[in-house]
Write a protein that holds these residues in place. Structure first.
Motif, PDB file in Angstrom:
ATOM      1  N   LEU A  63       0.846  -1.191   0.000  1.00  0.00           N
ATOM      2  CA  LEU A  63       0.000   0.000   0.000  1.00  0.00           C
ATOM      3  C   LEU A  63       0.875   1.231   0.000  1.00  0.00           C
ATOM      4  CD1 LEU A  63      -2.264  -1.177   2.916  1.00  0.00           C
ATOM      5  CD2 LEU A  63      -2.983  -1.030   0.551  1.00  0.00           C
ATOM      6  N   VAL A  64       0.435   2.289  -0.672  1.00  0.00           N
ATOM      7  CA  VAL A  64       1.177   3.546  -0.620  1.00  0.00           C
ATOM      8  C   VAL A  64       0.393   4.503   0.257  1.00  0.00           C
ATOM      9  CG1 VAL A  64       2.109   5.469  -1.936  1.00  0.00           C
ATOM     10  CG2 VAL A  64       2.138   3.161  -2.903  1.00  0.00           C
ATOM     11  N   VAL A  65       0.989   4.911   1.356  1.00  0.00           N
ATOM     12  CA  VAL A  65       0.334   5.825   2.304  1.00  0.00           C
ATOM     13  C   VAL A  65       1.252   7.011   2.485  1.00  0.00           C
ATOM     14  CG1 VAL A  65      -0.595   6.106   4.607  1.00  0.00           C
ATOM     15  CG2 VAL A  65      -0.783   3.895   3.470  1.00  0.00           C
ATOM     16  N   GLY A  66       0.810   8.191   2.059  1.00  0.00           N
ATOM     17  CA  GLY A  66       1.676   9.369   2.146  1.00  0.00           C
ATOM     18  C   GLY A  66       2.924   9.104   1.332  1.00  0.00           C
ATOM     19  N   LYS A  98     -13.191  14.332  17.702  1.00  0.00           N
ATOM     20  CA  LYS A  98     -13.911  13.652  16.613  1.00  0.00           C
ATOM     21  C   LYS A  98     -13.134  13.797  15.312  1.00  0.00           C
ATOM     22  CE  LYS A  98     -18.719  13.790  18.127  1.00  0.00           C
ATOM     23  NZ  LYS A  98     -20.072  14.329  17.877  1.00  0.00           N
ATOM     24  N   LYS A  99     -12.571  15.004  15.093  1.00  0.00           N
ATOM     25  CA  LYS A  99     -11.774  15.217  13.872  1.00  0.00           C
ATOM     26  C   LYS A  99     -10.585  14.268  13.863  1.00  0.00           C
ATOM     27  CE  LYS A  99     -13.236  19.966  13.452  1.00  0.00           C
ATOM     28  NZ  LYS A  99     -13.011  21.366  13.663  1.00  0.00           N
ATOM     29  N   LEU A 100      -9.905  14.197  15.007  1.00  0.00           N
ATOM     30  CA  LEU A 100      -8.707  13.359  15.085  1.00  0.00           C
ATOM     31  C   LEU A 100      -9.060  11.888  14.870  1.00  0.00           C
ATOM     32  CD1 LEU A 100      -5.665  13.383  15.598  1.00  0.00           C
ATOM     33  CD2 LEU A 100      -6.142  13.218  18.054  1.00  0.00           C
ATOM     34  N   LYS A 129     -11.182  21.222   6.384  1.00  0.00           N
ATOM     35  CA  LYS A 129     -11.733  19.872   6.160  1.00  0.00           C
ATOM     36  C   LYS A 129     -11.605  18.991   7.402  1.00  0.00           C
ATOM     37  CE  LYS A 129     -10.962  19.677   1.207  1.00  0.00           C
ATOM     38  NZ  LYS A 129      -9.959  19.355   0.191  1.00  0.00           N
ATOM     39  N   GLY A 130     -11.096  19.575   8.484  1.00  0.00           N
ATOM     40  CA  GLY A 130     -10.974  18.814   9.726  1.00  0.00           C
ATOM     41  C   GLY A 130      -9.787  17.881   9.739  1.00  0.00           C
ATOM     42  N   VAL A 131      -8.763  18.218   8.929  1.00  0.00           N
ATOM     43  CA  VAL A 131      -7.584  17.352   8.816  1.00  0.00           C
ATOM     44  C   VAL A 131      -6.385  18.074   9.429  1.00  0.00           C
ATOM     45  CG1 VAL A 131      -6.011  16.333   7.116  1.00  0.00           C
ATOM     46  CG2 VAL A 131      -8.475  16.201   6.763  1.00  0.00           C
ATOM     47  N   LEU A 132      -5.510  17.324  10.067  1.00  0.00           N
ATOM     48  CA  LEU A 132      -4.323  17.917  10.688  1.00  0.00           C
ATOM     49  C   LEU A 132      -3.473  18.646   9.653  1.00  0.00           C
ATOM     50  CD1 LEU A 132      -3.148  15.009  13.041  1.00  0.00           C
ATOM     51  CD2 LEU A 132      -3.972  17.265  13.768  1.00  0.00           C
ATOM     52  N   LEU A 148       2.690  15.998  12.823  1.00  0.00           N
ATOM     53  CA  LEU A 148       1.585  15.382  13.566  1.00  0.00           C
ATOM     54  C   LEU A 148       0.892  14.315  12.715  1.00  0.00           C
ATOM     55  CD1 LEU A 148      -0.038  18.469  15.365  1.00  0.00           C
ATOM     56  CD2 LEU A 148       1.307  16.637  16.401  1.00  0.00           C
ATOM     57  N   LYS A 149       0.738  14.621  11.424  1.00  0.00           N
ATOM     58  CA  LYS A 149       0.144  13.650  10.491  1.00  0.00           C
ATOM     59  C   LYS A 149       0.952  12.359  10.490  1.00  0.00           C
ATOM     60  CE  LYS A 149      -2.049  16.096   6.635  1.00  0.00           C
ATOM     61  NZ  LYS A 149      -3.286  15.352   6.636  1.00  0.00           N
ATOM     62  N   GLN A 150       2.275  12.522  10.398  1.00  0.00           N
ATOM     63  CA  GLN A 150       3.144  11.350  10.355  1.00  0.00           C
ATOM     64  C   GLN A 150       3.052  10.568  11.668  1.00  0.00           C
ATOM     65  OE1 GLN A 150       4.782  10.199   7.565  1.00  0.00           O
ATOM     66  NE2 GLN A 150       4.963   8.409   8.892  1.00  0.00           N
ATOM     67  N   ALA A 151       2.990  11.317  12.788  1.00  0.00           N
ATOM     68  CA  ALA A 151       2.883  10.646  14.088  1.00  0.00           C
ATOM     69  C   ALA A 151       1.587   9.834  14.168  1.00  0.00           C
ATOM     70  CB  ALA A 151       2.943  11.674  15.215  1.00  0.00           C
ATOM     71  N   LEU A 152       0.512  10.377  13.580  1.00  0.00           N
ATOM     72  CA  LEU A 152      -0.764   9.655  13.579  1.00  0.00           C
ATOM     73  C   LEU A 152      -0.649   8.392  12.709  1.00  0.00           C
ATOM     74  CD1 LEU A 152      -3.662   9.681  14.610  1.00  0.00           C
ATOM     75  CD2 LEU A 152      -4.306  11.085  12.640  1.00  0.00           C
ATOM     76  N   LYS A 153       0.007   8.528  11.546  1.00  0.00           N
ATOM     77  CA  LYS A 153       0.209   7.342  10.689  1.00  0.00           C
ATOM     78  C   LYS A 153       1.034   6.285  11.407  1.00  0.00           C
ATOM     79  CE  LYS A 153      -0.095   9.683   6.259  1.00  0.00           C
ATOM     80  NZ  LYS A 153       0.656  10.353   5.199  1.00  0.00           N
ATOM     81  N   ASP A 154       2.079   6.732  12.087  1.00  0.00           N
ATOM     82  CA  ASP A 154       2.937   5.780  12.812  1.00  0.00           C
ATOM     83  C   ASP A 154       2.131   5.052  13.896  1.00  0.00           C
ATOM     84  OD1 ASP A 154       5.050   6.631  11.260  1.00  0.00           O
ATOM     85  OD2 ASP A 154       5.940   7.905  12.811  1.00  0.00           O
ATOM     86  N   GLU A 155       1.274   5.809  14.578  1.00  0.00           N
ATOM     87  CA  GLU A 155       0.472   5.197  15.650  1.00  0.00           C
ATOM     88  C   GLU A 155      -0.485   4.151  15.079  1.00  0.00           C
ATOM     89  OE1 GLU A 155      -1.358   7.913  18.447  1.00  0.00           O
ATOM     90  OE2 GLU A 155      -2.637   6.326  19.254  1.00  0.00           O
TER      91      GLU A 155
END
Ligand SMILES: Cc1cc2nc3c(=O)[nH]c(=O)nc-3n(C[C@H](O)[C@H](O)[C@H](O)COP(=O)(O)O)c2cc1C
Length: 210
Positions: A5-8, A36-38, A180-183, A188-195
């Motif tokens: 899969l290609v993510v980011g 809720k956004k997160l 759009k409710g996106v980080l 922070l985006k990368q940290a969320l992907k890592d999590e």
């Protein structure tokens, strides 16, 4: 079977375990909730990584405050039964917890308390044991709710859930999300992907692309 899969900017190798069933919800029921956004963004990432994700709003699962007399007289409330079945039917749970006075919201604690009971009014770990939990928080404060995450980690661990070590706190949440409710912040985006990758046991590929 292995999926690529290609993510980011990362290519991810997704093993079968990435096709997990994931339930996601915020501990805040507020319509414009940062949590809720997160949780929605976390759920989108989990979907991109191959998981089957169900996002719910606790507003649709309103339940009374836990009370032992009420439980003895009327049993588990219908919405608590519904939510508990959902939790039991999923492999992993994503929770974004608001920061209330340095801890989790009363709404979230009440839900956890009901979820830690059986339908016949006894302690039960079925909604937690053997399940992986990704917890996160967004708060207008400067720590992003790190303190409430420590509480949530301890509570869930105590009742048998496996809480992932990576736990994102989003500080200054009032400025953190775009229209759009996106980080906004790539870190922070990368940290969320890592999590979420950790939750789903998705391994970054040796060779990153693009
Ligand atoms: C009862 C209550 C207590 C709060 N305590 C804190 C706090 O200790 N620290 C903080 O940074 N924000 C605190 N806040 C602000 C919340 O973090 C903020 O309202 C946030 O937007 C709630 O999450 P939500 O956007 O997901 O609804 C508190 C809010 C409420 C209603």
């Amino acid at each position: 079977m292995i999926k690529t899969l290609v993510v980011g900017c990362l290519t991810l190798i997704a093993p079968l375990s990435a096709e997990m069933k994931v339930l996601a919800f915020s501990g805040s029921t507020r319509a414009d909730s940062y949590n809720k956004k997160l949780v929605r963004e976390a759920a989108d990432i989990a979907k991109q990584m191959g998981a089957k994700v169900t996002v719910i709003d606790l507003k649709d699962y309103v339940m009374p405050l836990y009370d032992g007399d009420l439980e003895a007289k009327s049993g588990m409330p219908a919405n608590a039964k519904k939510l508990r079945k959902l939790m039991i039917g999923n492999d992993a749970i994503i929770i974004s917890s608001p920061n209330y006075n340095g801890s989790i919201s009363g709404t979230l604690k009440n839900v956890i308390d009901w979820m830690s009971r059986s339908e016949d009014g006894k302690p039960s770990r079925d909604a937690f044991k053997g399940k992986r939990f990704a917890i996160m928080s967004a708060s207008p404060g400067s720590t992003g709710g790190a303190r409430n995450l420590a509480h949530l980690d301890e509570i869930i661990g105590r009742i048998g859930g496996e809480v992932m070590p990576l736990q994102l706190s989003v500080p200054a949440a009032h400025n953190a999300f775009n229209a759009k409710g996106v980080l906004e912040d790539p870190a922070l985006k990368q940290a969320l992907k890592d999590e979420i990758a950790e939750l789903l046991q998705v391994q970054p590929a040796e060779a990153a692309t693009s």
